[in-house]
Design an enzyme around this catalytic site. Structure first.
Site, PDB file in Angstrom:
ATOM      1  CD  GLN A   1      44.055 -16.628   6.267  1.00 34.47           C
ATOM      2  OE1 GLN A   1      43.633 -17.412   7.093  1.00 34.47           O
ATOM      3  NE2 GLN A   1      44.709 -17.026   5.201  1.00 34.47           N
ATOM      4  CG  PHE A   2      45.363  -9.213   5.187  1.00 35.29           C
ATOM      5  CD1 PHE A   2      45.566  -8.886   3.850  1.00 35.29           C
ATOM      6  CD2 PHE A   2      46.429  -9.719   5.920  1.00 35.29           C
ATOM      7  CE1 PHE A   2      46.808  -9.051   3.262  1.00 35.29           C
ATOM      8  CE2 PHE A   2      47.671  -9.884   5.344  1.00 35.29           C
ATOM      9  CZ  PHE A   2      47.867  -9.552   4.009  1.00 35.29           C
ATOM     10  CB  THR A   3      44.860 -13.529   2.570  1.00 32.22           C
ATOM     11  OG1 THR A   3      44.589 -14.602   3.467  1.00 32.22           O
ATOM     12  CG2 THR A   3      46.239 -12.943   2.855  1.00 32.22           C
TER      13      THR A   3
END
Length: 141
Positions: free
Chosen positions: A74-76
């Site tokens: 999850q790059f967020t």
């Protein structure tokens, strides 16, 4: 490297209408974000920390009980809201850097003896979970 760890009764991730990974018993859902200077060594350290994290019932860990983990990239987790309302993703490592490190984390967990399910890197995923407790921990290495 950043991880949001949730103790769950069950969890699943779907992509394209198909289940990519799921755990149907108590375990951990791990959302993992990678930044530019993360290394394979950090991924292995995170794996060891997750494997021994004592947040399951009775202050037990996955290593104590054999509980499964669902690991989802999850790059967020590296969103920067310092300027305005639109997040910047510049602190998140690009796919060619991040994907192998998520793979190293998953492999390290499996080498420790963990049962690991995963999402699909870079895909649009739908995550479902029943947070147990609720217990949610943020780990940053």
């Amino acid at each position: 490297m950043r991880a949001v760890v949730q103790r769950v009764s069950r969890a699943s991730v779907m992509t394209g209408g198909q289940v990519a990974g799921q755990i149907d018993e108590p375990g951990l859902l791990v959302l993992v974000g990678i930044t530019h200077d993360d290394t394979a060594e950090l991924a292995r350290k995170l794996a060891a920390k997750l494997w021994g994290l004592r947040i399951l019932d009775g202050e037990k860990s996955c290593s104590d009980t054999g509980a499964p983990l669902l690991v989802i990239s999850q790059f967020t987790l590296y969103a920067d809201l310092g300027k305005g309302r639109r997040p910047s993703w510049s602190a998140a490592a690009p796919g060619p850097v991040a994907e192998p490190l998520v793979g190293t984390l998953v492999q390290a967990l499996r080498e420790l003896g963990a049962r690991v399910e995963t999402g699909v890197f870079g895909a649009d995923m739908k995550v479902s979970l029943v947070n147990d407790g609720p217990v949610t921990i943020i780990i940053e290495l």
